[in-house]
Design an enzyme around this catalytic site. Structure first.
Site, PDB file in Angstrom:
ATOM      1  N   GLY A  42      26.382  20.618 -16.286  1.00 57.50           N
ATOM      2  CA  GLY A  42      25.407  21.452 -16.965  1.00 57.50           C
ATOM      3  C   GLY A  42      25.311  21.243 -18.463  1.00 57.50           C
ATOM      4  CE  LYS A  43      27.685  15.862 -19.503  1.00 54.86           C
ATOM      5  NZ  LYS A  43      27.972  16.144 -18.092  1.00 54.86           N
ATOM      6  CB  THR A 117      28.286  12.569 -24.332  1.00 56.17           C
ATOM      7  OG1 THR A 117      29.141  13.627 -23.877  1.00 56.17           O
ATOM      8  CG2 THR A 117      28.243  12.591 -25.851  1.00 56.17           C
ATOM      9  N   PRO A 118      26.898  11.454 -21.663  1.00 59.92           N
ATOM     10  CG  PRO A 118      26.149   9.295 -21.342  1.00 59.92           C
ATOM     11  CD  PRO A 118      26.790  10.176 -22.357  1.00 59.92           C
ATOM     12  CG  HIS A 120      27.170   9.153 -13.689  1.00 64.29           C
ATOM     13  ND1 HIS A 120      27.337   8.668 -12.421  1.00 64.29           N
ATOM     14  CD2 HIS A 120      26.289  10.167 -13.589  1.00 64.29           C
ATOM     15  CE1 HIS A 120      26.558   9.346 -11.571  1.00 64.29           C
ATOM     16  NE2 HIS A 120      25.926  10.265 -12.264  1.00 64.29           N
ATOM     17  CB  SER A 548      36.966 -26.104 -23.117  1.00 68.21           C
ATOM     18  OG  SER A 548      36.208 -27.274 -23.251  1.00 68.21           O
TER      19      SER A 548
END
Length: 635
Positions: A42-43, A117-118, A120, A548
């Protein structure tokens, strides 16, 4: 119209009120905070509610929000506050937060910038971005689910990033009938975890972002909660702004301000302490000293500049100072080192490859750096230190980092600006990690470059040649070793001093402890590059024949050499041709699964983009290829 007219008086009154409002608004304190937690805690809804209740939504925005809420239909026709923040189409479709969303709002007492902010796990890197500038973290927990792995991960990261104000918002209390026992149990569980990671204090608030309980004021649904509601708590949290002022003066130079020949100033933020004209300062890492002459700001010269201000300073002496260097108090300089123990949060889907060269950006300075094999990885659930060979996406670990030159720094715990850095992939330019310097390694201070009287130029002069490294790269079976051998024989006939480093031969001794994983291939080339560098310092022409496969490592070796001394030769042989040759029978084993991590089959080969020479082995013999290489080496 005169000044006595009613309309004029009304306009004047409005203008006066606006000026008074703007004046009061200008002097409000600012709080930066983040909301974080697990998925669907619920952010976004909480932030939308804060914006709505603080009257920070315009009428047209509200109308759009109401229409979108009806169209989406996730809240039964009522306002879906999450839509105010989840602006990406993918976020609205999936009902999740993907990117960091910043929103500004203000109350009568304070201004706020909030970062949504997420939740997940795959977007943890975005959460780190939002937390890096925050003063406070609101960690949400769904009252129905309790503490989850992401709750622990985000709590650990907020503490790691130096956020000391934590609000534990137990959300969706309406879905558990505002049960006090549920709230108390979650707080007790979180307290036990928080104590284990060093969080000594936090404020727990039972809320409902959807219903508005305990958001801007107390709620009748939680008569058992006597604490402060969320918004009043955010208004009264005291953010420590004095600690930076108590530290010695530091100014990382972001820009050399040279508007004309009569002015040369050094612009940047004062990240700690204060400074006045006449103060003695030192420029790091050079160590040159001078005195502050002027402090220049937009509003004119200043008598003082303090932490939090961005200014231009001029020095009394003409000394070398450029972007990335740090001006510090002369009597309290920063440490300068090129080896550190650091905590890393890995943010890229491509795992950390120990030994690979990355760009390290700290403040305004960018240097080349390598990360050693991690000392350990942190299990965010148990705080165990786990053995790790690399770090995968979202992993948190501790590893030593070595830079290609000394840099001034402060431990992250003392100063975020001077101790926090990011790592950038040199090929993709992706930010792959966020890092925090813990301390400089003791050997960084104990080991110094020993000056010798015989220079590399003297070594080359005695051999009557220009040193160089011929770096032959290509698939297995492309003909690298054959061509390298012919080149060395031809140079020997010309009385040139050479040494041939062959991939297989080196693995019998110097690199016998390495396998063929990506990490081991990186370390294999790093070691060979260091040996080739020493040999060119001795005046030799070094010829190498290595697959390489990665551009990063070839570029790393190029960076070790003097300009013009690294000649990349791409032995360009198509895979099917190399596989037809299969002199050693390796492709056959790789195709049947007997040989893992084989370049061209189950491990990638990154072709050179701008080699000095390209050799097409389907169109020329080894002798012809050798002649072409020597012609490039000795015009």
């Amino acid at each position: 119209m005169t000044t006595q007219d009613p309309i004029y008086k009304t306009d004047a009154l409005i203008a006066e009120n606006i000026d008074a409002y703007l004046e009061a608004h200008q002097h409000k304190t600012m709080l930066r905070f983040i909301t974080c937690g697990s998925v669907d805690d619920g952010k976004s809804t909480l932030i939308g509610r804060l914006l709505y209740d603080s009257k920070m939504i315009f009428e047209d925005q509200l109308a759009t929000l109401e229409a979108d809420s009806k169209r989406v239909g996730t809240q039964g026709g009522e306002i879906d506050f999450a839509l105010l923040v989840d602006g990406l189409a993918a976020e609205r479709e999936q009902g999740i937060t993907i990117d960091v969303a910043y929103r500004f709002f203000a109350t009568e007492k304070r201004k706020f910038i909030v970062a949504d902010t997420p939740g997940h796990e795959q977007y943890t890197r975005n959460m780190v971005t939002g937390a890096s500038t925050a003063d406070l973290a609101v960690i949400l927990i769904d009252a129905r689910k309790g503490i989850l792995t992401q709750t622990r991960r985000h709590s650990y990261l907020t503490h790691l990033l130096g956020i000391r104000h934590i609000v534990l918002a137990v959300n969706k209390m309406d879905l558990v009938d505002y049960d006090q026992a549920t709230f108390d149990q979650i707080v007790e569980d979180y307290r036990a975890f928080a104590t284990s990671i060093g969080i000594s204090d936090f404020t727990a608030i039972p809320i409902s972002g959807y219903k508005g309980d305990n958001i801007t004021g107390g709620s009748d649904n939680t008569p058992w909660y006597q604490g402060t509601a969320l918004l009043p708590h955010l208004e009264q949290v005291e953010v420590d702004t004095t600690s930076d002022l108590d530290q010695p003066f530091r100014l990382p130079v972001q820009w050399v301000n040279r508007p004309n020949l009569d002015f040369r100033g050094f612009a940047g933020p004062v990240v700690s302490g204060s400074v006045r004209p006449g103060d003695k300062v030192r420029v790091l890492p050079s160590g040159k000293t001078s005195t502050i002459d002027r402090i220049v700001h937009l509003d004119g010269d200043r008598d003082q500049a303090s932490a939090g201000e961005s200014v231009t300073v001029t020095l009394a002496d003409e000394i070398d100072c450029s972007r990335g260097q740090v001006i510090v108090a002369a009597q309290a300089p920063l440490e300068v080192a090129d080896q550190f123990e650091s905590t890393l949060v890995w943010m890229d889907e491509v795992p950390l490859l120990p030994g690979r060269a990355y760009w390290l950006k700290i403040g305004a300075q960018t240097v080349s750096a390598t990360v050693h094999e991690p000392k350990y990885e942190v299990n965010v659930n148990t705080q165990e230190h786990l053995a790790a060979k690399a770090l995968d996406l979202n992993a948190i670990g501790v590893a030593n980092v070595t830079t290609d030159r000394e840099i001034p720094f402060a431990p992250y715990a003392e100063n975020k600006d001077l101790g926090g850095f990011i790592l950038i992939d040199k090929i993709t330019n992706h930010t792959v990690a966020a890092g925090m310097i813990n301390f400089a390694l003791r050997r960084a201070q104990n080991i110094h470059w020993q000056a010798t009287d015989i220079s590399r130029e003297h070594h080359a002069l005695t051999k009557n040649q220009k040193p160089a490294t011929l770096w032959l790269t290509g698939l297995s079976g492309s003909g690298k070793s054959t061509i390298a051998n012919v080149v060395e024989k031809k140079l020997a006939r010309m009385n040139r001093h050479t040494f041939l480093l062959d991939g297989d031969n080196v693995r019998h001794g110097l690199n016998k402890d390495l396998g063929f994983t990506e990490a081991d291939r990186v370390e294999n080339i790093r070691r060979v590059g260091e040996v080739a560098k020493l040999m060119t310092d001795a005046g030799l022409i070094v010829i190498t024949a290595f697959i390489s496969p990665f551009r990063s490592e070839r570029d790393m070796v190029r960076g070790m050499m003097q300009p013009g001394e690294f000649i990349e030769v791409f032995v360009d042989t198509p895979l099917e041709v190399a596989e037809e040759r299969d002199v050693k029978g390796l492709y056959a084993k790789a195709r049947t699964g007997q040989l893992k991590n084989f370049t061209g089959i189950d491990s990638p080969y990154e072709s050179p983009e701008n080699p000095e020479l390209r050799i097409d082995t389907t169109a020329m013999t080894p002798e012809e290829a050798a002649d072409l290489i020597i012609a490039r080496l000795i015009p």
